[in-house]
Design an enzyme around this catalytic site. Sequence first.
Site, PDB file in Angstrom:
ATOM      1  N   GLY A  65       3.867   8.648   1.277  1.00  0.00           N
ATOM      2  CA  GLY A  65       4.928   8.934   2.234  1.00  0.00           C
ATOM      3  C   GLY A  65       4.634  10.235   2.964  1.00  0.00           C
ATOM      4  O   GLY A  65       3.661  10.924   2.673  1.00  0.00           O
ATOM      5  N   GLY A 114       3.436   5.955  -1.771  1.00  0.00           N
ATOM      6  CA  GLY A 114       4.075   4.959  -0.915  1.00  0.00           C
ATOM      7  C   GLY A 114       3.188   3.761  -0.625  1.00  0.00           C
ATOM      8  O   GLY A 114       3.691   2.665  -0.360  1.00  0.00           O
ATOM      9  N   GLU A 137       2.096  11.800  -8.284  1.00  0.00           N
ATOM     10  CA  GLU A 137       3.287  12.615  -8.012  1.00  0.00           C
ATOM     11  C   GLU A 137       3.539  13.744  -9.010  1.00  0.00           C
ATOM     12  O   GLU A 137       4.197  14.725  -8.669  1.00  0.00           O
ATOM     13  CB  GLU A 137       4.531  11.715  -7.938  1.00  0.00           C
ATOM     14  N   ASP A 145       7.599   7.061  -7.729  1.00  0.00           N
ATOM     15  CA  ASP A 145       8.743   6.282  -7.240  1.00  0.00           C
ATOM     16  C   ASP A 145       8.284   4.998  -6.554  1.00  0.00           C
ATOM     17  O   ASP A 145       7.326   4.377  -6.983  1.00  0.00           O
ATOM     18  CB  ASP A 145       9.614   7.151  -6.325  1.00  0.00           C
TER      19      ASP A 145
END
Length: 353
Positions: A65, A114, A137, A145
């Site tokens: 992302g 992402g 992450e 996520d």
Amino acid sequence: MSDEVLTEVRGGAGHISLNRPKAIHALTLPMCHAMSAALRAWAQDDAIKAVILDHAEGRGFCAGGDIAFLRNSALNDGGVSGRQFFHDEYQLNHQMFTYAKPIVAFMDGITMGGGVGISQPAKYRVATENTRFAMPETGIGLFPDVGGGWYLSRLGQRLGQFLALTGARLDGAECHWAGLATHYLPHDKVAEAKARIAEHPDRIAGILSELSVTPPEARLAGNIDKIAKHFASDRYEDILASLEAAAAAGDDWAAKERDTLGTKSPQTCKVALRQLATSAALGDFADNMRMEYRIASRVLTRPDFAEGVRAVIVDKTNDPAWNPATPEGVGAELIDAIFAPLPADEEWAPLPN
């Protein structure tokens, strides 16, 4: 439509190409909206039997992302725009997971964060010799996520916990071995695969099987017994102690993984273990995304995220000062607060049908 996402119909397939090469196709909010709109339109079109997802030029597939945007939100608007990004990105992840038509994702390049979130929901996930897959992450104080809780918790042999904590990078052969990819194609067969799928979208499995080759041996397979042993606990301190004991006994692999974990956000590592343990017991992907949005809405503005991005991506000094600084300093109360339900009007929900 965003020019950072190219969409067209080729034969019987809708084709989505990520087109932000200078950022390795990292997702922005307009890119998520463009992808979602294309999928929504094609869902209603009986002439379109399948969806091809890839990247345009460059090293692709998708590096994650828009981390700089998220850090800016954390520092300057209290996380408001960052939460909006997570909310809508997770709606896209769920839309893909529940999509009625088969999606073929070509993970022909860097597939991180992402990028994992938009490739793992696909029925067909194609790895190549260019694939570099990771959920990194913990190194930037975020958490794995975009559905990571769901996918990683279901890998078996504690491989998901290992990937979530260490941010280890897998090549295409390792992705295929682990089940993160359904097929392994040489890069020079990818264009042919897309052309044939567009022509015969009812024959995807057969086409990919015909063009597949036997991947190289997966290096990861040689370490899976150690991973299962040392990463067995859902308590972070137990994992560290297990690696420490093995390292003290002369195990170089354990020493390397112990040192890797020493660079990661203790908060994120504890969040990830709770996240995967919780997700493993869930029966609905939407429930997983609701949980992950609760986490995201809070860790976004916790100290570790802005600091982790500063150290790893902005300044590139790789010297993050984590807060709390130690695993022992991350209490159960903090983790409980990160996972707690949001006010009813702030909870995440899937796109309406």
